[in-house]
Design a protein around this motif. Structure first.
Motif, mmCIF file in Angstrom:
data_model
loop_
_atom_site.group_PDB
_atom_site.id
_atom_site.type_symbol
_atom_site.label_atom_id
_atom_site.label_comp_id
_atom_site.label_asym_id
_atom_site.label_seq_id
_atom_site.Cartn_x
_atom_site.Cartn_y
_atom_site.Cartn_z
ATOM 1 N N ALA A 1 -6.478 -7.109 -4.606
ATOM 2 C CA ALA A 1 -7.646 -6.028 -4.871
ATOM 3 C C ALA A 1 -8.453 -6.829 -5.615
ATOM 4 O O ALA A 1 -8.428 -7.610 -6.601
ATOM 5 C CB ALA A 1 -7.268 -4.871 -5.772
ATOM 6 N N HIS B 1 -10.319 -5.164 -0.687
ATOM 7 C CA HIS B 1 -9.104 -5.755 -0.410
ATOM 8 C C HIS B 1 -9.119 -6.332 1.184
ATOM 9 O O HIS B 1 -9.761 -5.959 2.006
ATOM 10 C CB HIS B 1 -8.054 -4.717 -0.286
ATOM 11 N N TYR C 1 -9.252 -4.711 4.561
ATOM 12 C CA TYR C 1 -10.410 -4.122 5.021
ATOM 13 C C TYR C 1 -11.675 -5.237 5.457
ATOM 14 O O TYR C 1 -12.714 -4.485 5.797
ATOM 15 C CB TYR C 1 -11.392 -3.257 3.834
ATOM 16 N N TRP D 1 -9.011 5.552 -3.792
ATOM 17 C CA TRP D 1 -9.139 4.492 -2.853
ATOM 18 C C TRP D 1 -7.778 3.348 -3.113
ATOM 19 O O TRP D 1 -7.467 2.874 -2.096
ATOM 20 C CB TRP D 1 -10.343 3.735 -3.015
ATOM 21 N N THR E 1 -5.209 2.266 -0.548
ATOM 22 C CA THR E 1 -4.917 0.967 -0.122
ATOM 23 C C THR E 1 -3.829 0.519 -0.419
ATOM 24 O O THR E 1 -3.243 -0.399 0.257
ATOM 25 C CB THR E 1 -6.370 0.172 -1.113
ATOM 26 N N ALA F 1 -1.730 -1.221 2.455
ATOM 27 C CA ALA F 1 -1.401 -2.561 2.573
ATOM 28 C C ALA F 1 0.075 -2.915 2.788
ATOM 29 O O ALA F 1 0.530 -3.701 3.449
ATOM 30 C CB ALA F 1 -1.753 -3.167 1.222
#
Length: 259
Positions: A11, A185, A188, A211, A215, A219
């Motif tokens: 991240a 990340h 995206y 978010w 994520t 992920a």
């Protein structure tokens, strides 16, 4: 340095308007040994932004405190004393603790951060103001709190008039999400803005904590499917994990994703 919610590997820190404004406000407050307030709804990264900004001031000792709802002045004094001195407050009275705090707060560059500041009572707010105003002390005081923190703090004119910098954080707008979240990340990277907007509409809602939670799930799904980035199938499956059922393929979209 602050940690991302859920400590998601890979991240990145996004230059959101709130982060940029907080960086500048903390810089000014520390330089002037003044008072600052950072407030906004939960999940927007207030504490992370303040912690990150303070990390750039290596020569400034930072004390970070948080109190339960409606603490007593004695509890505030004892907690601050223990943070500053690393000694137990023991059975010292509030008055003895106050004298020792005034002495400690006069030593060297320092910043005191009070998180969840909306929990403070009028007396506790006045106590902090008294410590900051005393001629023997010189320290930056940062009050960080939730959506109603400013309404609580601003009721006290003696404190409100002394606030040097105030930052009010808001959720990211749709265009800001589309502009920024592609860099949050690696999953995206290069993803279509319409897919990012769909995620925001049904899970993210401009909230960085939402978010981050999405994520973390996406992920993991990408790793299981041996994919480098999200696609419509990954998003569909992630929505299902987060409590919603979404037709991403162009039909009517329905979801019960939690607020």
């Amino acid at each position: 340095m602050g940690h991302h919610f859920l400590d998601i590997a890979g991240a990145r820190t996004l230059p959101t308007p709130g982060l940029v404004a907080t960086d500048q406000a903390v810089e000014h407050v520390v330089a002037a040994s003044a008072m600052g307030v950072v407030h906004g709804p939960a999940g927007l990264g207030k504490s992370y932004a303040v912690e990150r900004a303070l990390a750039r001031h290596a020569g400034v000792a930072v004390s970070w405190v948080e109190f339960p709802s409606r603490p007593t002045m004695r509890l505030v004094a004892a907690t601050l004393f223990e943070q500053l001195t690393r000694d137990p407050a023991g059975r010292r009275s509030r008055f003895v603790l106050t004298d020792e705090l005034l002495e400690s707060l006069g030593r060297g560059p320092r910043a005191v951060v009070v998180d969840e500041a909306q929990r403070l009572t009028k007396d506790c707010i006045e106590f902090l103001r008294y410590l900051h105003d005393d001629r023997r002390t010189r320290f930056a005081l940062l009050l960080v709190g939730g959506d109603d923190a400013w309404s609580v703090l601003s009721r006290e004119p003696m404190l409100r008039s002394r606030v040097y910098r105030r930052v009010a954080l808001d959720p990211l707008t749709g265009p800001q999400v589309c502009e920024l979240m592609g860099s949050f990340h690696p999953i995206y990277d290069g993803v279509d803005r319409e897919l990012l907007a769909l995620i925001d509409d049904h899970v993210g809602r401009g909230n960085l904590r939402h978010w981050a939670a999405f994520t973390h799930t996406a992920a993991d799904l990408c790793a299981r499917a041996a994919r480098d980035r999200i696609d419509e199938e990954i998003v569909h499956n992630a929505f299902a994990v987060h409590g919603g059922v979404v037709d991403v393929g162009g039909g009517e979209v329905t979801t019960s994703a939690p607020a």
